[in-house]
Design a protein around this motif. Structure first.
Motif, PDB file in Angstrom:
ATOM      1  N   GLU A   1     -25.493 -84.691 -97.934  1.00 35.61           N
ATOM      2  CA  GLU A   1     -26.633 -84.181 -97.172  1.00 35.61           C
ATOM      3  C   GLU A   1     -26.945 -82.720 -97.516  1.00 35.61           C
ATOM      4  O   GLU A   1     -28.085 -82.274 -97.373  1.00 35.61           O
ATOM      5  N   ASN A   2     -25.906 -81.994 -97.942  1.00 37.07           N
ATOM      6  CA  ASN A   2     -26.097 -80.562 -98.253  1.00 37.07           C
ATOM      7  C   ASN A   2     -26.529 -80.299 -99.691  1.00 37.07           C
ATOM      8  O   ASN A   2     -26.720 -79.155-100.085  1.00 37.07           O
ATOM      9  N   LYS A   3     -26.662 -81.373-100.482  1.00 34.25           N
ATOM     10  CA  LYS A   3     -27.080 -81.202-101.886  1.00 34.25           C
ATOM     11  C   LYS A   3     -28.553 -80.808-101.976  1.00 34.25           C
ATOM     12  O   LYS A   3     -29.347 -81.247-101.185  1.00 34.25           O
TER      13      LYS A   3
ATOM     14  N   LYS B   1     -21.421 -85.376 -95.503  1.00 37.65           N
ATOM     15  CA  LYS B   1     -21.927 -84.006 -95.304  1.00 37.65           C
ATOM     16  C   LYS B   1     -22.247 -83.341 -96.641  1.00 37.65           C
ATOM     17  O   LYS B   1     -23.237 -82.623 -96.769  1.00 37.65           O
ATOM     18  N   LYS B   2     -21.393 -83.594 -97.645  1.00 37.17           N
ATOM     19  CA  LYS B   2     -21.623 -83.003 -98.979  1.00 37.17           C
ATOM     20  C   LYS B   2     -22.930 -83.538 -99.569  1.00 37.17           C
ATOM     21  O   LYS B   2     -23.699 -82.795-100.188  1.00 37.17           O
TER      22      LYS B   2
END
Length: 239
Positions: free
Chosen positions: A237-239, A234-235
């Motif tokens: 993908e959120n970058k 998730k981290k």
């Protein structure tokens, strides 16, 4: 005198409690490798993608074996047989260990496929999972063979058809694994399947498995790994 008796009983209860805790926190492994007269058995686990021996048992005449291993959480372990003569491919039994008593009955001639493992609920579930999952694997192998033949004869129509069947087989395999994990969310087999079998599936499915885990499973060895794995994706993908 009465106070001494009460104190003695209290100490005895504490001792029994500690003994029970030690048994609960550890794996008591027993078994027999029929036909094995000489050799060494190694208990292995995966550490940083490599198999590492955590215990060894020397077999000299008596094919029965017994050992106790510190195990705080259910984990997939391996019983490796060093035959001393040949590096046979049939030498490593994979079993889902958990604290308590587990027994492995095997034979020298058919070490892996002839093995019977009892005492682990996660192992029972893993075997149940593998019965169905093996059908998807067999179908995949059949399709690979069919596609190779189609490529050889340059039959594009057949190639396209086989490719579509392969994609459908993979989807069904992943869907089955996801549903199996969710349906067994109260056992450590759930996060293990997510990590070992469908780690590359869409994150929403892994997230669903992770959120469905019971508190006990979420706090287990594989439960913690799955939570970290999902959070890391998730981290990214959120970058």
């Amino acid at each position: 005198m009465k106070k001494l008796i009460v104190a003695f009983i209290a100490i005895a209860l504490v001792t029994v409690s500690c003994d029970k805790k030690e048994t609960t926190d550890g794996l008591h492994l027993t078994g027999n490798v029929k036909g094995l007269k000489n050799g060494t058995l190694y208990i292995q686990k995966v550490v940083d993608t490599a198999l590492v021996a955590i215990d060894s048992i020397k077999i000299e005449g008596n094919s029965a074996f017994e050992t106790t291993i510190k195990l705080e959480s259910p984990e997939m372990l391996y019983l490796f047989l060093d035959r001393g003569v040949t590096n046979s491919l049939d030498n490593n039994i994979m079993f889902f260990a958990e604290p308590g008593n587990i027994n492995i009955e095997a034979n020298l001639d058919n070490f892996i496929n002839g093995a019977k493992i009892t005492g682990s609920k996660n192992q029972e579930l893993y075997e149940e999972y593998q019965k169905v999952n093996s059908r998807f694997k067999d179908e995949s192998l059949n399709l690979i063979e069919a596609k190779f033949k189609a490529l050889k004869r340059q039959d594009q129509k057949a190639i396209d058809s086989i490719t579509a069947k392969g994609e459908s087989n993979t989807k069904r395999k992943y869907l089955f694994a996801t549903n199996f994990a969710i349906n067994n969310k109260d056992h450590e087999i759930a996060p293990y399947i997510a990590l070992a079998e469908i780690y590359d599936i869409n994150i929403k499915f892994l997230d669903t498995i992770q959120k469905s885990m019971t508190p006990k499973v979420a706090n287990s060895f594989y439960g913690k790994k799955l939570t970290k794995y999902v959070n890391d994706i998730k981290k990214e993908e959120n970058k």
